[in-house]
Design an enzyme around this catalytic site. Structure first.
Site, PDB file in Angstrom:
ATOM      1  N   ARG A 139       0.832  -1.500  -0.054  1.00 53.10           N
ATOM      2  CA  ARG A 139      -0.184  -0.123  -0.076  1.00 53.10           C
ATOM      3  C   ARG A 139       0.673   1.275   0.028  1.00 53.10           C
ATOM      4  O   ARG A 139       1.773   1.392   0.805  1.00 53.10           O
ATOM      5  CB  ARG A 139      -0.799   0.080   1.092  1.00 53.10           C
ATOM      6  CG  ARG A 139      -1.833   1.262   1.309  1.00 53.10           C
ATOM      7  CD  ARG A 139      -2.433   1.195   2.480  1.00 53.10           C
ATOM      8  NE  ARG A 139      -3.457   2.231   2.479  1.00 53.10           N
ATOM      9  CZ  ARG A 139      -4.465   2.055   3.660  1.00 53.10           C
ATOM     10  NH1 ARG A 139      -4.621   1.552   4.858  1.00 53.10           N
ATOM     11  NH2 ARG A 139      -5.390   3.133   3.455  1.00 53.10           N
TER      12      ARG A 139
ATOM     13  N   ARG B 126      -7.186  13.218  13.801  1.00 56.02           N
ATOM     14  CA  ARG B 126      -7.020  14.379  12.965  1.00 56.02           C
ATOM     15  C   ARG B 126      -8.406  15.328  12.683  1.00 56.02           C
ATOM     16  O   ARG B 126      -9.326  14.892  12.974  1.00 56.02           O
ATOM     17  CB  ARG B 126      -6.685  13.720  11.432  1.00 56.02           C
ATOM     18  CG  ARG B 126      -5.455  13.231  11.199  1.00 56.02           C
ATOM     19  CD  ARG B 126      -5.434  12.545   9.960  1.00 56.02           C
ATOM     20  NE  ARG B 126      -5.150  11.134  10.095  1.00 56.02           N
ATOM     21  CZ  ARG B 126      -5.410  10.031   9.127  1.00 56.02           C
ATOM     22  NH1 ARG B 126      -5.526  10.480   7.888  1.00 56.02           N
ATOM     23  NH2 ARG B 126      -5.266   8.719   9.487  1.00 56.02           N
TER      24      ARG B 126
ATOM     25  N   GLU C  99      -8.965  -3.904   2.388  1.00 55.93           N
ATOM     26  CA  GLU C  99      -7.685  -3.305   1.354  1.00 55.93           C
ATOM     27  C   GLU C  99      -6.631  -4.328   1.032  1.00 55.93           C
ATOM     28  O   GLU C  99      -6.234  -4.291  -0.144  1.00 55.93           O
ATOM     29  CB  GLU C  99      -7.051  -2.300   2.104  1.00 55.93           C
ATOM     30  CG  GLU C  99      -8.179  -0.875   2.218  1.00 55.93           C
ATOM     31  CD  GLU C  99      -8.031  -0.022   3.672  1.00 55.93           C
ATOM     32  OE1 GLU C  99      -8.040  -0.884   4.618  1.00 55.93           O
ATOM     33  OE2 GLU C  99      -7.711   1.033   3.291  1.00 55.93           O
TER      34      GLU C  99
END
Ligand code: ADP
Length: 432
Positions: free
Chosen positions: A126, A274, A412
């Site tokens: 990734r 975040r 993923e």
């Protein structure tokens, strides 16, 4: 930097790789000679996720999923098989610094022990940022890695860590095929306007644009929708990837149209630590009036904001939902509110909404967050079936409601394994 020996079976270039016949799905791993596999690495700043798939009867089968966390503080390793049964566990204790090199060595040692005869066909990675030009997975060599390094300023907290194991493997095992899969690639087909900031145009041309992230997760969801939810696959769908990092993506017939994430993975929804979307004027204020420099602001926006910053308690949704602290409630309220607003914005970009999909840690596991998000979306035709939502069934919308709602676990790593085989020219029975 040298790595330990790769699995005894060695690795073979794709051109020479015949796909061996293995046992049926559900059988224990066949580690006999001739078994071929692909490994997937997802390296972050302090952790490495590692998955091993074998290729059996032309299909990818997960054999092990490993997590090595706390690389530079108190390393912890755990490996599980496809059914979630623990295969191995190790802790090094506080103060031990394994780093990425040591972490990778440990992971490869585990593979060697667990799959002693495996032919490793390739390593899939990734890579968070592919910039403007890497719009599809690509075979890695030193030249490509050098180009990817130039994108590090666009993702300073991710890209260098993604590239570290690639460089180590290139140096130690130069013939082992490696493939980079980009989190930005899925969004590169977004309309030009969806990729623009209203800044001086030369900055857009120079690459200051909305890239979007979590693309491998969205691509995986798009790949399973046709079987699971044909209506969602063919129509206007918003997918909510709600994990530690959180974003939402608008898809039209399985292709990305708009994303809440932008130039960096800071934009859009509030996340574990975040901030999500923020008025750029706040940053100017912090610099001018509070004397904060770029590094201090970066630390605040990436690590001290979001659920943690608002609650002052935790970045973990489970902790916040279980807490009576008033600001834990505010943090969850803000998270839900921002998701609802972004869904409205994405539905506008799509010109309607035919389906909503929840995925990732919070999206897959928290019936409470799903309930609260959906409660504000009646105007879009969203209504949940409470029992189905509690059970976390794939289809959680109320019968007859205008906009079906789904819970779909993302994968993923499987997406990366599929891409890796495809780039190496090895077909699988699984749709890519
Ligand atoms: P990452 O972005 O690190 O891949 P994940 O997708 O694994 O994150 O999501 C991790 C987050 O999911 C955790 O921080 C936690 O807040 C949340 N989570 C996991 N299980 C639950 C649950 N049962 N209820 C609420 N939140 C959960």
């Amino acid at each position: 930097m040298s790595l330990p020996g790769w699995p005894k079976g060695g690795y073979r270039s794709a051109q020479h790789a015949g796909i061996p016949v293995g046992g049926p799905p559900g059988m224990p791993p066949n580690t006999g000679a001739g078994q071929s596999g692909v490994a997937v690495i997802n390296a972050g700043s302090s952790s490495i996720k590692f998955s091993m798939f074998t290729v059996v009867d032309g299909a990818l089968q997960l054999q092990a999923r490993c997590l090595l966390e706390g690389l530079n503080t108190a390393p912890e390793f755990v490996a599980r098989d496809a059914a979630g049964v623990e295969l191995a566990r190790q802790g090094w204790g506080p103060g031990v610094v394994l780093g990425h090199a040591g972490g990778l060595q440990h992971l490869l040692g585990f593979v060697q022990q667990q799959f002693p005869h495996l032919n490793l066909l390739g390593l899939g990675h990734r890579v968070v940022h592919g910039g403007q030009h890497f719009i599809a997975p690509i075979r890695l060599d030193t030249a490509v890695v050098q180009t990817l390094k130039t994108l590090a300023p666009l993702a300073p907290l991710h890209q260098p860590h993604n590239l570290a194991p690639i460089e180590m493997a290139l140096a130690s095992a130069p013939d082992l095929p490696q493939v980079a899969c980009f989190d930005t690639a899925f969004h590169r087909g977004n309309p030009e306007l969806a990729q623009m900031f209203a800044l001086p145009y030369h900055l857009h041309e120079a690459g200051v644009r909305r890239y979007g992230f979590h693309g491998l997760s969205y691509e995986y969801i798009a790949s399973v929708l046709p079987t699971l939810a044909p209506q969602a696959a063919a129509g206007k769908t918003v997918v909510l990837h709600l994990g530690n990092g959180a974003s939402a993506c608008a898809m039209q017939a399985g292709r990305g149209v708009a994303s809440t994430m932008g130039f960096t993975a800071l934009d859009g929804l509030p996340m574990g630590t975040r901030c999500g979307s923020i008025d750029a004027g706040v940053l100017l204020y912090l610099m001018d009036q509070r004397g904060m420099n770029a590094r201090a602001i970066e630390a605040m926006l990436y690590h001290q904001s979001g659920l943690l910053g608002v609650s002052g308690l935790s970045s973990d949704m489970r902790v916040l939902l279980a807490s009576d602290a008033p600001r834990a409630k505010v943090a969850v309220d803000l998270f839900v509110y921002r998701i609802q607003r972004e869904i409205g914005s994405l539905a506008a970009a799509l010109g309607g909404l035919d389906a909503l999909v929840f995925t990732a840690g919070i999206g897959e596991n928290s019936a409470e967050v799903r309930r609260r998000v959906a409660a504000g979306l009646g105007w879009l035709g969203v209504a949940l079936d409470d029992a189905a939502n509690q059970a976390g069934l794939p289809a959680i919308g109320r019968a007859g409601s205008r906009c079906p709602v789904w819970v779909i676990p993302t994968d993923e790593e499987l997406m990366i394994a599929r891409h890796t085989l495809a780039v190496l020219g090895i077909g699988t029975a699984t749709p890519a």
